[in-house]
Design an enzyme around this catalytic site. Structure first.
Site, mmCIF file in Angstrom:
data_model
loop_
_atom_site.group_PDB
_atom_site.id
_atom_site.type_symbol
_atom_site.label_atom_id
_atom_site.label_comp_id
_atom_site.label_asym_id
_atom_site.label_seq_id
_atom_site.Cartn_x
_atom_site.Cartn_y
_atom_site.Cartn_z
ATOM 1 N N CYS A 260 0.798 -1.230 0.000
ATOM 2 C CA CYS A 260 0.000 0.000 0.000
ATOM 3 C C CYS A 260 0.831 1.282 0.000
ATOM 4 C CB CYS A 260 -0.929 -0.002 1.199
ATOM 5 S SG CYS A 260 -1.940 -1.483 1.238
ATOM 6 N N LYS A 328 6.149 -6.887 7.453
ATOM 7 C CA LYS A 328 5.916 -6.587 8.871
ATOM 8 C C LYS A 328 5.434 -7.869 9.535
ATOM 9 C CE LYS A 328 1.128 -5.080 8.564
ATOM 10 N NZ LYS A 328 0.149 -4.078 8.951
HETATM 11 C C1 UGA Z 1 -1.436 0.534 5.536
HETATM 12 C C2 UGA Z 1 -2.266 1.513 6.387
HETATM 13 O O1 UGA Z 1 -1.726 1.567 7.703
HETATM 14 C C3 UGA Z 1 -3.737 1.088 6.428
HETATM 15 O O2 UGA Z 1 -4.500 2.055 7.135
HETATM 16 C C4 UGA Z 1 -4.258 0.985 4.991
HETATM 17 O O3 UGA Z 1 -5.609 0.536 4.952
HETATM 18 C C5 UGA Z 1 -3.399 -0.005 4.227
HETATM 19 O O4 UGA Z 1 -2.032 0.449 4.235
HETATM 20 C C6 UGA Z 1 -3.923 -0.058 2.807
HETATM 21 O O5 UGA Z 1 -3.833 0.956 2.111
HETATM 22 O O6 UGA Z 1 -4.537 -1.072 2.435
HETATM 23 P P1 UGA Z 1 -0.330 -1.888 5.906
HETATM 24 O O7 UGA Z 1 0.350 -1.656 4.603
HETATM 25 O O8 UGA Z 1 -1.030 -3.165 6.144
HETATM 26 O O9 UGA Z 1 -1.441 -0.733 6.178
HETATM 27 O O10 UGA Z 1 0.780 -1.769 7.018
HETATM 28 P P2 UGA Z 1 1.215 -0.763 8.201
HETATM 29 O O11 UGA Z 1 0.971 -1.403 9.499
HETATM 30 O O12 UGA Z 1 0.640 0.575 7.986
HETATM 31 O O13 UGA Z 1 2.804 -0.722 7.976
HETATM 32 C C7 UGA Z 1 3.362 -0.248 6.757
HETATM 33 C C8 UGA Z 1 4.869 -0.274 6.833
HETATM 34 O O14 UGA Z 1 5.364 0.727 7.709
HETATM 35 C C9 UGA Z 1 5.472 -1.589 7.328
HETATM 36 O O15 UGA Z 1 6.587 -1.907 6.516
HETATM 37 C C10 UGA Z 1 5.919 -1.272 8.748
HETATM 38 O O16 UGA Z 1 6.991 -2.084 9.172
HETATM 39 C C11 UGA Z 1 6.329 0.187 8.591
HETATM 40 N N1 UGA Z 1 6.314 0.959 9.861
HETATM 41 C C12 UGA Z 1 5.153 1.160 10.521
HETATM 42 C C13 UGA Z 1 7.495 1.503 10.354
HETATM 43 O O17 UGA Z 1 8.589 1.336 9.774
HETATM 44 N N2 UGA Z 1 7.471 2.262 11.502
HETATM 45 C C14 UGA Z 1 6.319 2.472 12.171
HETATM 46 O O18 UGA Z 1 6.354 3.161 13.225
HETATM 47 C C15 UGA Z 1 5.124 1.912 11.674
#
Ligand code: UGA
Length: 460
Positions: A260, A328
């Protein structure tokens, strides 16, 4: 209500199952892939998502059925399109699958239809789909009413997120679409936020881009904090205490990945660039992408720092154990995972390194991505890595004989590993924790331990 869902990918399947089993609607999910539909008919989910399997087989809630035929959804009160809208090479969004859904509906409809686009698509998509529909003779007697209802579910906690939404964004330009969508989400009526379809589409892109910006912002301080011996985690916590900033998405790490953030950021960046003549507003998104590309390779910089061969002027032909392949924890999704970037980069530097990867559930997807993926770019990349990457069944196998171990995915079970045993199994003693999740004190008594965003500690 009777709801038809087109597309049983991650978004469509989770939404369809939850509309039926949580919100009590009667749902039919269709997909052109027969093997997937057969699996679902047998009560098995083709994707790993905590809580989904038990909902799928639950007797509670509304009816839930699966089919490969559009004819089965033509009497639905709402049809929700959840098919892929992939990124094209220039960053723009490929709308051909959405368009094909509209064509299939137009070919079979005999009365007005209410079509919701849940796939993440740029502003202007609905106008384009209205135009597609207008080319069909049925458009002279019936209408296809389009609306937008973006999803904000996170992989790995999608069911939980569905049960506790922060908001439900309803983007409708006509009163009946709005009424029907409000009826779907009646149980969450206090959370519903109604806007135009264009605003709804932009909310989705802006939300993901903003979250990615927070991550890149904190990651942009990694090198500076390393230089000055500052614990970036303390800084992140300190700024997050301000309610205007908030603590979430400030965890330093090896960049964001997944299906995403990278795609949505590229798409919004493309749209902004092509909508404005003087291109003034776009640099922030480009900077976010650039910082992310660099952050993803943080573990590789640490490997090179430790294993650079002055004689050959390259990385030594070492063995590297990698813990985690998913982008993740709690998902088997490896799309845009930093593990993939690091593996490619390590081979780019020295083809003779050996890499062993262990992920609790994403091993198969990882190997498939590296070696079987047929898309042109990854095929080229798989040629580059040769067969020097293997996936193994346990964390202990991954670290055996390794000169260095990199922890990439923050799986909680990695907290419970026996690190003294890991030390004994390894050939070297360098441990790179790209999620800064392990006990610093304990780790640095055993290893030459690097934790992202924390001052480096030599082995005590
Ligand atoms: C993301 C959004 O958070 C959702 O709200 C949205 O619905 C979704 O995309 C989508 O568009 O379908 P997602 O991709 O499942 O969700 O994952 P996240 O939990 O948001 O994490 C995204 C990335 O950021 C991961 O690689 C995670 O490791 C990284 N991350 C997250 C960090 O490096 N630091 C943080 O503090 C948080």
């Amino acid at each position: 209500m009777k709801i038809g869902i087109i597309g049983t990918g991650y978004v469509g399947l989770v939404s369809g199952v939850c509309f039926s089993k949580v919100l009590n609607h009667d749902v039919i999910c269709i997909d052109y892939l027969e093997s997937k539909i057969d699996m679902l008919k047998n009560g098995k989910s083709p994707i790993f998502e905590p809580g989904l399997n038990s909902l799928l087989t639950s007797e509670k809630g509304g009816t839930l059925s699966f089919s490969t035929h559009y004819a089965d959804i033509m009497d639905c009160d709402l049809i929700i399109i959840c098919v892929g809208a992939p990124q094209q090479e220039n960053g723009s969004t490929d709308l051909r699958y959405i368009e094909s859904c509209v064509r299939n509906i137009a070919e079979q409809m005999t009365h007005d239809m209410y079509v919701v686009i849940k796939s993440t698509v740029p502003v202007g998509t609905i106008d384009r789909m209205r135009h597609v529909f207008s080319q069909y003779p049925i458009s002279e007697t019936c209408n296809m009413y389009f609306s937008s209802n973006p999803e904000f579910l996170k992989e790995g906690s999608a069911v939980e997120d569905f049960l506790n939404p922060s908001r439900v964004v309803i983007g409708a330009d006509d009163p009946e679409s709005k009424r029907r969508l409000l009826e779907v989400y009646d149980a969450y009526k206090d959370k519903c936020y109604c806007v135009s379809s264009s605003a709804a589409q932009l909310i989705k892109y802006a939300a993901n881009s903003f979250l990615a910006t927070k991550i890149s912002f904190i990651n942009s301080l990694i090198s500076y904090c390393e230089e000055r011996n500052i614990n970036l985690q303390e800084v992140a916590t300190g700024i997050g205490l301000d309610p205007r900033i908030g603590p979430n998405f400030l965890q330093p790490g090896p960049g964001y990945g997944g299906s995403c953030f990278p795609k949505d950021l590229a798409s919004l960046s493309y749209e902004i660039e092509h909508a404005t003549e003087d291109r003034p507003d776009n640099c922030i998104l480009e900077a976010v992408k650039e910082i992310n590309n660099k952050s993803k390779l943080w573990p590789v910089y640490k490997v090179v720092e430790n294993f650079y061969d002055e004689n050959t002027c390259t990385l030594k032909p070492i063995t590297i154990g990698i813990l985690g392949a998913a982008f993740k924890a709690f998902t088997d999704d490896v799309r845009c995972s930093s593990t993939i970037d690091c593996v490619y980069e390590l081979f780019n530097i020295n083809k003779n390194v050996k890499i062993k990867v262990f992920d609790p559930i994403a091993n198969n997807n990882f190997i498939h991505y590296l070696y079987d993926n047929t898309d042109i770019s990854s095929k080229k990349l798989s040629e580059r890595v040769g067969y020097n990457v293997t996936c193994v069944d346990t964390a202990y196998e991954a670290v055996t004989d390794a000169d260095v171990v990199i922890l990439m995915t923050p799986w909680p079970e990695f907290l419970a590993l026996n690190y003294s045993k890991i030390k004994c199994l390894m050939n070297g003693n360098t441990f790179i924790d790209a999620r800064a999740m392990l006990d610093e004190q304990a780790m640095s008594t055993l290893f030459n331990y690097y934790a992202i965003g924390k001052p480096h500690r030599e082995k005590n």
